[in-house]
Design a protein around this motif. Structure first.
Motif, PDB file in Angstrom:
ATOM      1  N   GLU A  95       1.212   4.354  -2.777  1.00 22.56           N
ATOM      2  CA  GLU A  95       1.030   5.747  -2.371  1.00 22.56           C
ATOM      3  C   GLU A  95       2.240   6.598  -2.758  1.00 22.56           C
ATOM      4  N   ARG A 131       0.839  -1.205   0.000  1.00 27.62           N
ATOM      5  CA  ARG A 131       0.000   0.000   0.000  1.00 27.62           C
ATOM      6  C   ARG A 131       0.875   1.257   0.000  1.00 27.62           C
ATOM      7  N   GLN A 132       1.914   1.270   0.823  1.00 28.81           N
ATOM      8  CA  GLN A 132       2.818   2.411   0.858  1.00 28.81           C
ATOM      9  C   GLN A 132       3.551   2.577  -0.469  1.00 28.81           C
ATOM     10  N   ASP A 176       2.177   7.130  -6.522  1.00 28.57           N
ATOM     11  CA  ASP A 176       1.129   8.081  -6.917  1.00 28.57           C
ATOM     12  C   ASP A 176       1.532   9.520  -6.584  1.00 28.57           C
ATOM     13  N   ARG A 177       2.094   9.741  -5.401  1.00 28.59           N
ATOM     14  CA  ARG A 177       2.484  11.100  -5.007  1.00 28.59           C
ATOM     15  C   ARG A 177       3.568  11.649  -5.934  1.00 28.59           C
TER      16      ARG A 177
END
Length: 307
Positions: A238, A234-235, A241-242
């Motif tokens: 993220e 999940r990290q 995406d960032r």
């Protein structure tokens, strides 16, 4: 030997290089080889503001390191280069007063803010850590020292011991203030990016990318007290995406790996001496996420005490 350095991360290796090149007989022992230490997965950008205690010493350590890394950038074999990049923040509306003193400072144009209210350009050394740790090992070898990998259970073995054991100091030095601060990076192929990007003012997660010759290190996050050294999918997503939201070319970059490091957190860097069963011990640990940017300053500080 004259001195035994415990730890083969960037602080331990740099300290050993300074002492060995200064003429001392130096041994280095570590539980893990350099390329399996937390230093291996650092970004790593040198410079920027100092918020680390003890503040006065930390400012000197970083300035010393900045000068060393800037000089090393002249040699392509070191893995160090001086790059341009943006520092940004979601906090405030204008660059802070200290920003104007940074090398290469220039406020960002409106189309360069990437959605952040505070954004400005600076120049800073970037360190490709796999290459750089290899460079330090070769430099240490040229000075007559190599790293011995084995379990370390005590602060002894030479008249002087320099304890650069990082997170291991929690047990080795009996210091409960040392704690893990988990961080995760995503490594992708470099699609042609040269400028770095770093978000300051964060607490647990932020946007950053540090481009090196063939790869880009994407970040980041910090989880205080977290001993988990396994990647979190999940990290990973993220972080991707960032970073892609700031630099669209990263959206198509091939993922080369995901790296997790446990930073040696502490309320204040510990660089001080004590006697342990008749051995002169110099402790140097607790650098958290600024070990690379403090490494030469701390090593020079120790060398000044022993040479």
């Amino acid at each position: 030997m004259d001195v035994l350095v415990i730890g083969a991360g960037v602080v331990g290796l740099t300290t050993a290089v300074c002492l060995a090149e200064g003429g001392l007989e130096v041994g280095v022992v570590a539980a893990e080889p350099p390329r399996r230490t937390t230093s291996m997965v650092a970004g790593a950008m040198i410079g920027g503001p100092v918020f680390t205690e003890p503040m006065d010493s930390a400012v000197w350590w970083q300035r010393t390191s900045l000068a060393e890394f800037t000089a090393l950038a002249a040699d392509p074999d070191t893995g160090v280069r001086v790059a341009r990049g943006r520092l940004v923040s979601r906090i405030g509306e204008q660059p802070p007063p200290w920003a104007a003193d940074l090398p290469g400072y220039r406020p960002c144009e409106p189309d360069e803010h990437a959605g952040f209210p505070v954004a400005f350009w600076i120049s800073s050394p970037l360190v490709d850590m796999p290459r750089y740790l290899g460079y330090l090992e070769l430099r240490l070898l040229a000075a007559g020292t190599r790293v011995e990998v084995r379990e370390v259970t005590s602060l002894g073995g030479a008249p002087v011991v320099v304890n650069c054991s990082g997170l291991g100091a929690r047990e080795l030095a009996g210091d409960p203030e040392v704690r893990p601060v988990r961080g995760q990076h995503v490594i992708v192929s470099n699609p042609g990016i040269e400028d770095f990007f770093f978000e300051g003012g964060f607490e647990s997660e932020w946007t950053s990318f540090m481009p090196h010759e063939e790869r880009v290190v994407l970040g980041g996050n910090a989880s205080d007290g977290d001993w988990n050294d396994q990647p979190d999918p999940r990290q990973t997503q993220e972080i991707l995406d960032r970073c892609a939201a700031v630099e669209p070319r990263l959206a198509e970059a091939r993922v080369l790996g995901v790296e997790v490091g446990l930073r040696p957190g502490r309320p204040s860097i510990r660089l001080e001496e004590e006697q342990v069963h008749g051995t002169r011990v110099i402790h140097c640990y607790g650098h958290g996420g600024v070990g690379v940017s403090m490494s030469w300053g701390c090593a020079r500080d120790i060398a000044a005490r022993l040479l």
